[in-house]
Every structure is written in C-alpha cells, then in structure tokens.
Design a protein around this motif. Sequence first.
Motif, short mmCIF file in Angstrom:
data_model
loop_
_atom_site.label_atom_id
_atom_site.label_comp_id
_atom_site.label_asym_id
_atom_site.label_seq_id
_atom_site.Cartn_x
_atom_site.Cartn_y
_atom_site.Cartn_z
N ASP A 164 0.81 -1.23 0.00
CA ASP A 164 0.00 0.00 0.00
C ASP A 164 0.84 1.28 0.00
OD1 ASP A 164 -2.49 -1.30 -0.04
OD2 ASP A 164 -2.43 -1.59 2.12
N VAL A 165 1.97 1.24 -0.66
CA VAL A 165 2.76 2.46 -0.84
C VAL A 165 2.24 3.17 -2.09
CG1 VAL A 165 5.05 3.45 -1.18
CG2 VAL A 165 4.77 1.40 0.23
N ALA A 166 1.96 4.44 -1.97
CA ALA A 166 1.36 5.19 -3.09
C ALA A 166 2.26 5.11 -4.33
CB ALA A 166 1.14 6.64 -2.69
N HIS A 167 1.64 4.81 -5.46
CA HIS A 167 2.37 4.63 -6.72
C HIS A 167 3.18 5.88 -7.08
CE1 HIS A 167 2.98 2.90 -10.76
NE2 HIS A 167 2.72 4.11 -11.23
N HIS A 168 2.62 7.06 -6.81
CA HIS A 168 3.28 8.29 -7.24
C HIS A 168 4.60 8.54 -6.51
CE1 HIS A 168 2.58 10.90 -3.72
NE2 HIS A 168 1.47 10.23 -3.55
N ARG A 169 4.78 7.92 -5.33
CA ARG A 169 6.05 8.10 -4.62
C ARG A 169 7.21 7.58 -5.45
NH1 ARG A 169 6.45 9.26 0.63
NH2 ARG A 169 8.52 9.82 -0.15
N PHE A 170 6.99 6.48 -6.15
CA PHE A 170 8.03 5.91 -7.00
C PHE A 170 8.17 6.70 -8.30
CE2 PHE A 170 6.23 2.43 -4.45
CZ PHE A 170 7.35 2.07 -3.73
N GLU A 171 7.03 7.13 -8.85
CA GLU A 171 7.09 7.91 -10.08
C GLU A 171 7.85 9.23 -9.86
OE1 GLU A 171 6.01 7.20 -13.28
OE2 GLU A 171 5.95 5.20 -12.39
N ASP A 172 7.67 9.84 -8.70
CA ASP A 172 8.38 11.08 -8.41
C ASP A 172 9.89 10.86 -8.39
OD1 ASP A 172 5.96 12.32 -8.18
OD2 ASP A 172 5.92 12.34 -5.98
N ILE A 173 10.33 9.76 -7.78
CA ILE A 173 11.77 9.45 -7.74
C ILE A 173 12.30 9.24 -9.16
CG2 ILE A 173 13.44 7.67 -7.06
CD1 ILE A 173 11.72 7.26 -4.52
N LEU A 174 11.54 8.51 -9.97
CA LEU A 174 11.97 8.23 -11.34
C LEU A 174 12.07 9.51 -12.16
CD1 LEU A 174 12.66 6.14 -13.50
CD2 LEU A 174 10.21 5.83 -13.91
N GLU A 175 11.07 10.38 -12.03
CA GLU A 175 11.11 11.63 -12.79
C GLU A 175 12.27 12.52 -12.34
OE1 GLU A 175 9.32 12.39 -15.50
OE2 GLU A 175 8.59 10.33 -15.30
N ASP A 176 12.53 12.58 -11.04
CA ASP A 176 13.66 13.37 -10.54
C ASP A 176 14.98 12.83 -11.10
OD1 ASP A 176 11.97 14.98 -9.08
OD2 ASP A 176 12.30 13.94 -7.17
N ALA A 177 15.09 11.50 -11.15
CA ALA A 177 16.32 10.88 -11.67
C ALA A 177 16.51 11.20 -13.15
CB ALA A 177 16.28 9.37 -11.45
N LYS A 178 15.45 11.17 -13.92
CA LYS A 178 15.56 11.47 -15.35
C LYS A 178 15.94 12.93 -15.58
CE LYS A 178 11.57 9.53 -16.71
NZ LYS A 178 10.53 8.95 -17.61
N ARG A 179 15.37 13.81 -14.77
CA ARG A 179 15.75 15.22 -14.89
C ARG A 179 17.24 15.42 -14.58
NH1 ARG A 179 10.43 16.35 -13.06
NH2 ARG A 179 11.10 16.16 -10.88
N ALA A 180 17.68 14.74 -13.52
CA ALA A 180 19.09 14.87 -13.14
C ALA A 180 20.02 14.33 -14.23
CB ALA A 180 19.35 14.15 -11.82
N LEU A 181 19.58 13.27 -14.91
CA LEU A 181 20.40 12.67 -15.96
C LEU A 181 20.23 13.38 -17.30
CD1 LEU A 181 19.64 8.91 -15.16
CD2 LEU A 181 21.87 10.04 -14.90
N GLY A 182 19.19 14.22 -17.41
CA GLY A 182 18.94 14.91 -18.66
C GLY A 182 18.38 14.00 -19.73
#
Length: 889
Positions: free
Chosen positions: A150-168
Amino acid sequence: MTKWVYSFGGSHNEGRAEMRNLLGGKGANLAEMAAIGLPVPPGFTITTEVCSAFYDNDRNYPADLKAQVDEALARVEAAMGLKFGDPSAPLLVSVRSGARVSMPGMMDTVLNLGLNEKTVEGLVKSSGDERFAWDSYRRFIQMYASVVMDVAHHRFEDILEDAKRALGVFDDTEITADAWRGIVKSYLNVVQKETGRPFPHEPQDQLWGAIGAVFGSWMNPRANTYRKLHDIPASWGTAVNVQSMVFGNMGNDCATGVCFTRDPSTGENIFYGEYLVNAQGEDVVAGIRTPQPMSALKATPEQSPMETVLPEAYQELCRVRELLEKHYRDMQDIEFTVQSNRLYMLQTRSGKRTAAAALKIAIDMAAEGLITKEEAIQRVPPASLDQLLHPTLDPKAERRQIARGLPASPGAATGIIAFSAEDVEDLAAKGEDVILVRIETSPEDVHGMHAARGVLTTRGGMTSHAAVVARGMGRVCVAGAGSIHVDYKAQTLTAGRETLKAGDWVTLDGGTGAVYSGKVPTIPPTLSGDFSTLMGWADSVRRLKVRTNAETPEDAETARRFGAEGIGLCRTEHMFFGPDRIGHVRQMIMSTEQDERARAIDALLPFQRDDFTQLFRIMAGLPVTVRLLDPPLHEFLPHGEHELEEVAKAMGKNVETLRARRSALSEANPMLGHRGCRLGISYPEIYNMQARAIIEAAIAVSKETGNAIVPEIMIPLVGVKTELERTRAAAEATVQAVFKEKGVTLEYLIGTMIELPRAAITAGQIAEVADFFSFGTNDLTQTTLGLSRDDAGSFLPHYVDTGLLPKDPFVSIDKEGVGGLVRLGAEGGRKTKPGLKLGVCGEHGGDPDSISFFESVGLDYVSCSPFRVPVARLAAAQAVLKQRQKQPV
C-alpha cells in the motif's frame, strides 16, 4: 485431500478450458493453450475455492495449500531449468488474478517476483544485460510495494522523474544500470519510510505476500464496483496464477503486446492490436510509450509495425490467431511476449467488444461456419444493443475541432467537462451530461466512467484501460489525444490556443476520434444490416411477443421502428399533463357536483379520442392496450396558490372553497389511495368517457385504414373480482351505446392489470370476468415487498451491496416473491380460462433476466419502453434457447 493447485505448461498440464469456474478464465485458458501445443510459460493456478476458503476463514489459507504450492513450484523450476531464489540463475514469476469472467484491470498483478539484491546479480549473468536486470528489479519493487504494501504509486514515479531530470534524459530506456541501482536504493528507502518495515527480500515471503494481495484485491472497491455493474457474484472468487516470467524488455529482439483476433470496435475480420519493442506488458496499456500497430496494412510511414520489425514472431502470432479462433469459436483477446525472437502466449480470453462488433462477429462467424445461427443469437448480450440506439453527430451541424485522438469506442457524446471520477458522479447525480477528461484512466476511475457520457484521455492506445472499459460499458471514448494538455490543478484542458475549463462543453466523436469544442447536435442512430439480420434470426426463435409502453405518437413510432408488435401499456394519465388538458383534469377532480364533473370530462373527450386515433393509426392493426385512468391524486391536484386560483377562476368557485376541497382530497399514502379502479367506481363517468374515446377512435381508424382494430381496455388496480365486474359492466354499456350510435361493431377485449398480491392469489376468480391479464410488476413489487420505489433508494443499494437482496427488485424481478405471484396468477387465470392472454407491462418487461423468467412462466408477451424493444426481442430468443438447453436430450 482437496486439490487446491493445478499446474500448466511444461510436461505437466492438469487443467482445461471447461474448468474456468475452478481455475478462473485465465488459468483455464493457459492450461488449454498449453494442451493444444501453444508456447505457454509453465506455471500453476491456485483455485477459486481457495479464495472462498480465504474469506470464509478470516483470511486464512487451507492447511495443506503451502505443500501443494511448493510441489507445483518445483515442477516449474524443473521445466525452466532455474531455481526460485537461486542467486546464480534465479526463476522469476508473475502473480496474477484470474476470475471466471474477465475483469480487466480490476484486481492486482505483480511481475518479476523473486528478485532481491542477490538474485538481481544472477539475472545480470543469465541475461547478459545489467541495465535490464536492475530495471526489472526497480519495476518489481514499485509494483510489489504498491500492490502488497500500500505504498502510493506516485512516490516511486516522483523518484523516477527526478532521476531522469538529473540525468537529462526523457525515456526510461536511456537510464543506465548505475542509475537504476541508485533508483532501486531510493525505492527501498521509500518503502522503509512509508511502511516502517523493510522491503521483503526472501522470495518465499514475496510469493505469499503477492498471493495474499491478489486474493485481497477480489474485495477492493474497484473490483466491487465492477462486479456490481456487470452482475458478477462476489461468491465466485478469483484464482491466482503463478507463472514463470518471460521478458519482452531484454532488447530489440523482444516485445510485448495485446491484440484481438478481430477489430473489437467494428468486428472487422482483421488482426488488430498494439505492441512495443523492448517493453513489459504494463507499458502497452499504461500509455507511457506510444504503442505500434501489428500489421503493416494499418501502419503510417512513421510507425514500426510488428510485421516488419519482428517478422518471424509476427507470422507465428498469425498462426496462433487462426488456431485460437477456430478452437474457441469466438474472437479472442490475446496477450503475448516475444523474448529473443521467440513467441510466448500469456493469455487468451473472449475479447470484449462493442455492440456493433458483437453483431458483426456473430453474423460473420455464423456465415463462416464457425458457429450456428442459434449460437450467434446467444453471443450478443441483449443489454449491449443499447449502444446501437444512441445518437451520432449531426453531419450538417457546425463544429470546431480542437484535437483528434484514437476512436476507441464508437458513438457520440456531448457534455460538460469534469476531471475526476468523483466530480463526474456528483454532476451526473444532478442530471448533468458529463465528459470525463483524464491524462489516462485507471481502475479507480471505473465508477466515474460509468456515470459519464463519454471519456477523453490524452494518453493510451486502442487497448488502454480507458478504451477497453469504455467499450465494455458502451461509453463513447476518444483515447490518446496527445495534442491536448490536461492540468488537473488548474482544472483545464488546452488544445493549441484553445483552453477549456471544468464545466465547459465538449463533444466527442468515438467513431473518428475527433474532439470538438462546445455542444454539437446529434441525430438518431441508423441500424446496420447486421442488426436486422440478427433480429430476424431472433424473431424466428422467440415465442414471447414484444410490445411497447407508449402514449405519445413519437414513442409509438420509435417502438415500431424497433420492431414492437403493439402497445402493451398506454398510461392515459400521462396524456393529461399537457397545458391544454391539465386544467380540465383538475376541474374534474376538484368538482363536488356531477354536472360540473361532466362538463370537465366532456372537455377531455376530444383530446382522448384524438390521442387514441393517432396510436391506432401508427400501430396499424397491432394490439393496443389502453389502461384507464390510474392517477395518484396528488400528482393532479393544483399545487400552490397560482394553480389553485386558475382552477377556481375556471370553475367560478371561491379559492377558499377549493383550498378546503384540495385538503379533503389529500392522502397520506396516495399510491395506496383513491386511484385505479377505485376512482372509476366512485366516478364511473370518467371511465365511461375513456371507453367511449377508445371505441370511437377504433371505429374511425378501422374505417379510414381498413385495418381491423381490436382495442384492449385495461382496468387498473383490481384487487377483488367484484371491482372488475362492476367496472367492466359500465365499460361494456358505454361500448354498446357507441356501437348503436355509429351503427357498427368491432371486436374488443376488456381485462385487468394484476398489480396487487390479492389479485394474483385470487386470479382464478378474477379471470372469470377478464379477457386478459397484464402483470404490472412495478406496483406488484412495491406491494409485495412493502417498498416504495420512490423512497427505497436511500437504503436499497446497501441491501444489494451486502447481499441481503441479490439484485434491485425494481430492475430485475424478485423471482421467488414477486415472480412467485406472477406464476401463481398465470396458473390461476389459465386454470379458469385456458386461452387467457397474459402479458407483463412493468419495467421488468425490458430486463433480459426477467424476460427469461417470463418465458419460463409461459406469458404471451412483454411490454417495455421503446428503446428497450430490440433488447427484449433478443432476450426473448435467448430465453427460448436457454430453456431448450435445460431439456434432456
């Protein structure tokens, strides 16, 4: 010892398609595909009986279940040459639900189960692809933590999006193995923080956690909503399928896809579907990446069809398509994976389709010799025909297109914009037409999709959640309108320079995928040749006649177009609400002197005669049953001072006098008050006027058209034989008087509506003075169950949701109670008068399940609203075929 687990695939295949009640649809079909030699990754199914035991025993499993699961898992390991939890060459599995009927997206799934920090290194070695292995691990953590913990799905999506932004980078495929390692670490930290406990690393713990989550999802809110909408009993339970993983995301020689053996929107006999190279299954339906077409024939120059990208796997899939259709004799919905150019089948099931597609597929398959005409009749759900009867956009109307998406579910819908399922429900409850606008839909949106007129998404393809669910519900859907930007926070959608906000009007064309700003007019539907063909086949099989409930020329003409065989209920009180009539009706009711009442009634006679003339003319000799006045008085009494003053002025009365009269006529329970035949007995001049109008109209139309008009006069709310005796005698006296005046006669019938329990119980006596019975199941349900249809809405849904009642008795007949009285009344009436004509004219006359019951009782006809006539025709045919199947050979 009860067998709880059945293996499939490999060298040990224990199930077959006919075991779907035990193994669920997915498990039964996996076993069946393996049995006919298709490439199915080995696995095992935990039966639906375990689900029932799970809920019956406070969410505990049978004692011997674990031993059977361990044994089945060992067979999978042997077949794959891998070990579950082995750090050097790990077996990974998927854990999926599988109810006996398809419930797409309603329950939970976990992929890549068995990965941890040790086995992921084994996957690196066995695959030779470090990036793939760590991507699979992060997918597993995200899915398992969301589904099981029951961990909210968006918590993982936020991490993934932050990582992609950092990697460009913009695409998941551009993320490196080292970056995936960091993302995995962040995912594990989120799980620890959100749940207060570490992510489980032991594969056996993971397995049982996932099994428990799938069984638990059988009772989640979206599954409960879906079952309620589709009439699926909670007692059926779901199976759990544990299957060895094959990977569509190991490189460019891998793929995954969803396809249909025929077009689910039109029924056209083409291979239809979408796939993605180097992707897992959830990528296709989630709309994260744009799916590609299967066939080169359907591809645009910028697309990459599977036929050209993976030609060998595509040709094998074409062979499988043909084999599955011939084997199952129905259009199939297929899920597949290609790993290293080798095709694997993950699922087949009867594909959901629009009503138009269901018609075409049934007709075509009968023509191809795959099924019989009788089977074709049974293949089309009667209620789905409603989809064919909805309007389409007026081709002459002005319109301003702002975007175009995929035509995911046909038809046209116009409504105000809402951006959440909850807002749609709230607005629809207020009578608004609403369009649900989402970036992409999820199973949590199903209740809003049901309440909406249409669905618009900016992501997703023809096999996305929005497309599949909307088609099944008969809702218009435009999917993947990528040029539209949706801002949930601002509650706006923007297409180019056009911005629309919540509450603005938008129009969808599900046939073309076009999206229009504002409200575009619609036109009535035109029914296809397939519709006429199927209706013709149904008419050749059914025994029950189908009439309509109608009292306006418009409704009567609509019903005739849809094949109605007469009018089974003309509610004359509905004819009296017009502004040119209601005043006379009120004068008639408020009068205390006979001559006053007679003047008001005389003023109504020409209106009534004209009404019946139009109906007889439209029905052209088909039977027309006219129910004499049955008004709950409160509906006709003058309301408010203005209406009271109008009546007083017309009657030349003092307002205070009429106020006192209105008070005297007011009833505590009008539905059980001075209505029906009781009113006719108190004021026989009312029924005499109506009988005169009916017979004069019938004589006029018979003379005008040459058709033999046989009117059926129905006296309502009879409870005792003497009521019908008296009202019939008065009606017949009027009829004979008209015959004498006109110098002509014609055949006519006088009968009654059986809508009170006493009438059903004493039907044998009442039949002595009745030419026909028409069961009024609306009031019979109210009086039998002691439920007010107008008031029960506050608690009746709770009764259905909690199993106190199997269905809403006002929608589908209570077979044991109300149905028992119908059967008793039919038997009693025909015992007295064997040739007694029997029909039903309540709302149940358009409900397929109720129609099946009326067929078993032996009624002569059902009567329903005009737009339900095709539904009733098909349901009546299916009822006959159902009865034949029950008879011993």
